[in-house]
Design an enzyme around this catalytic site. Structure first.
Site, PDB file in Angstrom:
ATOM      1  N   ASP A 179       0.820  -1.213   0.000  1.00 52.36           N
ATOM      2  CA  ASP A 179       0.000   0.000   0.000  1.00 52.36           C
ATOM      3  C   ASP A 179       0.858   1.268   0.000  1.00 52.36           C
ATOM      4  OD1 ASP A 179      -2.412   1.425   0.145  1.00 52.36           O
ATOM      5  OD2 ASP A 179      -2.454   1.387   2.334  1.00 52.36           O
ATOM      6  N   HIS A 180       0.385   2.289  -0.689  1.00 49.54           N
ATOM      7  CA  HIS A 180       0.936   3.657  -0.646  1.00 49.54           C
ATOM      8  C   HIS A 180       2.456   3.749  -0.573  1.00 49.54           C
ATOM      9  CE1 HIS A 180      -2.623   6.196  -0.611  1.00 49.54           C
ATOM     10  NE2 HIS A 180      -3.200   5.333   0.215  1.00 49.54           N
ATOM     11  N   GLU A 219      -1.031   9.431   7.016  1.00 51.61           N
ATOM     12  CA  GLU A 219      -0.838   8.000   7.191  1.00 51.61           C
ATOM     13  C   GLU A 219       0.616   7.671   6.959  1.00 51.61           C
ATOM     14  OE1 GLU A 219      -3.376   4.203   5.961  1.00 51.61           O
ATOM     15  OE2 GLU A 219      -2.267   4.963   4.247  1.00 51.61           O
ATOM     16  N   HIS A 273      -7.571   9.925   4.766  1.00 54.91           N
ATOM     17  CA  HIS A 273      -7.195   8.844   5.678  1.00 54.91           C
ATOM     18  C   HIS A 273      -7.692   9.162   7.082  1.00 54.91           C
ATOM     19  CE1 HIS A 273      -3.733   7.879   2.768  1.00 54.91           C
ATOM     20  NE2 HIS A 273      -4.565   6.865   2.730  1.00 54.91           N
ATOM     21  N   HIS A 314     -10.013   4.915  -1.550  1.00 48.26           N
ATOM     22  CA  HIS A 314      -9.106   5.068  -0.417  1.00 48.26           C
ATOM     23  C   HIS A 314      -9.804   5.829   0.700  1.00 48.26           C
ATOM     24  CE1 HIS A 314      -4.890   4.327  -2.322  1.00 48.26           C
ATOM     25  NE2 HIS A 314      -5.753   3.396  -2.627  1.00 48.26           N
ATOM     26  N   SER A 335     -12.432   4.155   5.929  1.00 50.26           N
ATOM     27  CA  SER A 335     -12.905   4.154   7.309  1.00 50.26           C
ATOM     28  C   SER A 335     -13.761   5.381   7.594  1.00 50.26           C
ATOM     29  CB  SER A 335     -11.725   4.118   8.288  1.00 50.26           C
ATOM     30  OG  SER A 335     -11.075   2.868   8.232  1.00 50.26           O
ATOM     31  N   ASN A 356     -10.062   0.399   0.576  1.00 45.67           N
ATOM     32  CA  ASN A 356      -9.057   0.309   1.622  1.00 45.67           C
ATOM     33  C   ASN A 356      -9.662   0.542   3.006  1.00 45.67           C
ATOM     34  OD1 ASN A 356      -7.248   0.053  -0.486  1.00 45.67           O
ATOM     35  ND2 ASN A 356      -5.851   1.622   0.267  1.00 45.67           N
ATOM     36  N   ASP A 387      -8.425   0.629   7.172  1.00 45.77           N
ATOM     37  CA  ASP A 387      -7.327   0.564   8.130  1.00 45.77           C
ATOM     38  C   ASP A 387      -7.775   1.079   9.493  1.00 45.77           C
ATOM     39  OD1 ASP A 387      -4.853   0.247   9.280  1.00 45.77           O
ATOM     40  OD2 ASP A 387      -3.918   1.947   8.286  1.00 45.77           O
ATOM     41  N   THR A 388      -8.097   2.358   9.586  1.00 42.80           N
ATOM     42  CA  THR A 388      -8.387   2.989  10.876  1.00 42.80           C
ATOM     43  C   THR A 388      -9.508   2.289  11.635  1.00 42.80           C
ATOM     44  OG1 THR A 388      -7.688   5.097   9.925  1.00 42.80           O
ATOM     45  CG2 THR A 388      -8.894   5.182  12.000  1.00 42.80           C
TER      46      THR A 388
END
Length: 361
Positions: A111-112, A184, A228, A267, A270, A289, A291-292
């Site tokens: 990722d990224h 991030e 993000h 992206h 969350s 995506n 994550d958080t």
């Protein structure tokens, strides 16, 4: 009942090459997206695979540069991205070894990767090439290169250079044009001009024009206000409906018979509303995506366990049931780490449902 495995040559475990494109084609056709989960440890990998198995869905497992470094261990020096390279390889080998046990297709992704992190990207590609030489396929299914902080010209040119290298292994590449806001892994876009958070159709076409002659195996993370992290409602203004403009513009330019010629990525998923995900999916988003939200979900299980069992974990011996009672069964990491896996998996189940991915395997 149709299943994505009907179109895949490898039915479970890590898929590569044409199977990745077939998976995304199937997702577009059947109007669902695949959760892409950022992992940092074998435990978060297990939580992800368990949720995918229980929801009968493919899943994307990905490591960021910081997540990969953590996989190697916080005590390892990351000079020249050495820890991130070693951690990414260790994560990939672990996922490859355990994923078939769960019986679902898995896309193994990084990722990224911003410009300052390109030594990490080079290290992973070198590992891919070595694995390809031995096994006839790359170690990773795909990678993401994110040069969105650069000018569009430099972004596209550098991405095309790396894509030529990946394409020799029939490897998928995800790129970003337009910036994802927030912060991030040390990349802070929280103060960029808001106009840079919305990609224009002409820019998307320039990407398509540069990459499609190399290989069809690429996706685009177009910015439509993505950020993000999780913020108070109203602070993030997503416009996933803009993605339909990108699809229509490219369709017209290339004379495509498909209404959705692009593979698009969502992206900053969350904290987003279900309706925003649904709009993105209807406009060709095949990967979201996460994550958080999942980091917090993992914490919840461990936090609640510690709070509920506080009097049983303050000492090795002695608890409310008696001063000579042993506490090993309470402080054993297999007990409290497992609680984090369960709450992370449960939160991921919500995403499989929102993304229409349940029972696609």
């Amino acid at each position: 009942m149709p299943s994505v495995t009907d179109v895949l040559s490898r039915k479970s475990g890590v898929i590569v090459g044409d199977d990745v494109r077939k998976l995304f084609d199937y997702a577009k056709e059947h109007k669902f997206a695949i959760p892409a989960v950022n992992v940092t440890s074998s435990s978060t990998v297990i939580a992800t695979l368990e949720a995918a198995r229980d929801n009968k869905s493919p899943v994307i497992i990905q490591a960021s540069q910081g997540g990969a470094a953590y996989f190697a261990g916080k005590g390892v020096d990351n000079k020249n991205q050495e820890a991130s390279i070693a951690g990414a390889i260790a994560c990939a080998l672990f996922v490859r070894s355990i994923a078939p046990t769960y019986g679902v297709p898995v896309v193994l992704h990084s990722d990224h990767c911003a410009k300052k992190l390109l030594p990490w990207f080079d290290g992973m590609l070198a590992a891919d090439e070595a694995y390809y030489k031995e096994h006839g396929e790359p170690l990773f299914s795909s990678h993401m290169i994110d040069l969105s902080e650069e000018s569009h010209e430099d972004n596209i040119a550098e991405t095309a250079k790396y894509f030529k290298r990946a394409a020799k292994m029939n490897q998928w590449l995800e790129m970003e044009i337009g910036i994802t806001g927030g912060e991030e892994d040390g990349v802070d876009n929280s103060h960029v001009d808001a106009s840079r958070l919305y990609t224009q159709p002409e820019d998307i076409y320039r990407v398509y024009e540069a990459l499609s002659p190399i290989s069809p195996n690429f996706s685009i993370a177009a910015a439509f206000g993505n950020v993000h992290g999780v913020y108070k409602p109203g602070n993030v203004k997503l416009q996933p409906e803009l993605l339909s403009d990108h699809q229509a513009f490219v369709k017209k330019q290339i004379g495509s018979s498909s209404d959705k010629p692009l593979y698009l990525v969502f992206h900053g998923g969350s904290g987003s509303a279900a309706s925003e995900f649904q709009t993105g999916i209807s406009n060709g988003v095949v990967k979201v995506n996460l994550d958080t939200d999942l980091q917090y979900a993992y914490l919840e299980g461990i936090r609640d366990y510690v709070l509920n069992k506080k009097d049983y974990i303050m000492t090795q011996v002695g608890n409310p049931e008696g001063e000579d009672k042993p506490n090993k069964k309470y402080f054993d990491p297999r007990v409290w780490v497992r609680e984090g896996e369960k709450t992370m998996s449960a939160r991921l189940t919500q995403s499989f449902k929102i993304f229409n991915a349940v029972n696609t395997v």
